[in-house]
Design an enzyme around this catalytic site. Structure first.
Site, PDB file in Angstrom:
ATOM      1  CB  ALA A 161      -1.968  -2.552   4.671  1.00  0.00           C
ATOM      2  CB  SER A 168      -8.752  -3.677  -0.326  1.00  0.00           C
ATOM      3  OG  SER A 168      -7.851  -4.389   0.484  1.00  0.00           O
ATOM      4  CG  ASN A 169      -4.298  -2.033   1.812  1.00  0.00           C
ATOM      5  OD1 ASN A 169      -3.492  -2.950   1.695  1.00  0.00           O
ATOM      6  ND2 ASN A 169      -5.109  -1.940   2.863  1.00  0.00           N
ATOM      7  NE  ARG A 170      -1.023   0.297  -5.729  1.00  0.00           N
ATOM      8  CZ  ARG A 170      -1.431  -0.039  -6.948  1.00  0.00           C
ATOM      9  NH1 ARG A 170      -1.344  -1.287  -7.340  1.00  0.00           N
ATOM     10  NH2 ARG A 170      -1.908   0.877  -7.765  1.00  0.00           N
ATOM     11  CB  SER A 171      -1.289  -5.159   2.190  1.00  0.00           C
ATOM     12  OG  SER A 171      -0.721  -6.209   2.938  1.00  0.00           O
TER      13      SER A 171
END
Ligand code: CTP
Ligand code: CA
Length: 227
Positions: free
Chosen positions: A100, A33-36
């Site tokens: 994101a 995943s990502n930091r959103s």
């Protein structure tokens, strides 16, 4: 209940907002995943409700409560988000893509938890569909399409390329290396980038105020005024 500052300049409009960071499963217990945080998308949904729009919020997992009055569609992966958005696109007046979206997913999701063994492990990834590009291809003249871009370098050049390539009406470009901007923060510093090359830099502001600035821009675009 109408709040004191409620405007109704989005009344009668159906809008769809995407939010959060998609999760791409690797095995039953892990994902990429990502930091959103989802804060920008949720602020956009809240602001749109305040201004009288009918709001559908297509959200990847976040730790936030959905604002009262929105229709929440919960998704996990980029491909689920793609289907949820495409199914609903025809009836939208405005789509704002604050999510994101993972550009790549693991080629396979292992059926069992991956066990450690070797000293190194190579993951094979494959491209996800680009939801926003697909919307840009399908968009009718009455529909307004707003994208976001998180960049760590060459903000303006990258943003100008994206706004044209994805056939957007507005791109909200975000230098995530600046303090007070981007992931997890309650504030943001962005540049509003329009097709044709007009760029409007905005000062640091909280995400709800920025959300209202974005809806102001949408109202102007709908009235046919060029920025
Ligand atoms: N986006 C999307 N589907 C994807 C990837 C991105 O809809 N598979 C959308 C995002 O929601 C965002 C916009 O495209 O509104 C820009 O995302 P960004 O990651 O900045 O752009 P990319 O086109 O993915 O380019 P890159 O990551 O290579 O910079
Ligand atoms: Ca991307």
């Amino acid at each position: 209940i109408q709040g004191f500052f409620t405007r109704d300049d989005l009344a009668g409009l159906q809008v769809l907002i995407t939010a959060g960071g998609t999760r791409e499963p690797l095995d039953p217990v892990r994902y990429l995943s990502n930091r959103s945080s989802g804060k920008m998308g949720y602020a956009l949904a809240r602001a749109a409700v305040q201004r009288g729009a009918r709001v559908t919020l297509v959200s990847a997992p976040t730790s936030l409560l959905p604002p009262a009055g929105v229709e929440l569609v919960s998704v996990e992966t980029a491909r689920e988000m793609y289907r949820a958005v495409m199914e609903r696109f025809a009836e939208q007046d405005v789509v704002v893509k604050a999510a994101a979206v993972a550009d790549y997913r693991p080629v396979v999701c292992a059926e069992q938890k991956i066990k450690k063994g070797t000293d190194s492990l190579i993951l094979e990834l494959v491209r996800n569909p680009d939801i926003l590009s697909e919307l840009g291809l399908r968009k009718a003249p009455r529909q307004i399409l707003v994208g976001f871009a998180a960049e760590t370098e060459d903000l303006e050049a990258n943003a100008l390329q994206k706004v044209e390539k994805k056939n957007l009406d507005l791109l909200v470009a975000n230098d995530v290396t600046q303090p007070g901007a981007g992931f997890g923060s309650d504030t943001n510093i962005v540049k509003m980038v329009y097709p044709g090359g007009h760029i409007q830099p905005l000062p640091l502001m909280d995400k709800l105020s920025l959300a209202h600035r974005i809806w102001d821009a949408v109202v102007e675009l709908r009235s046919g005024k060029s920025p």
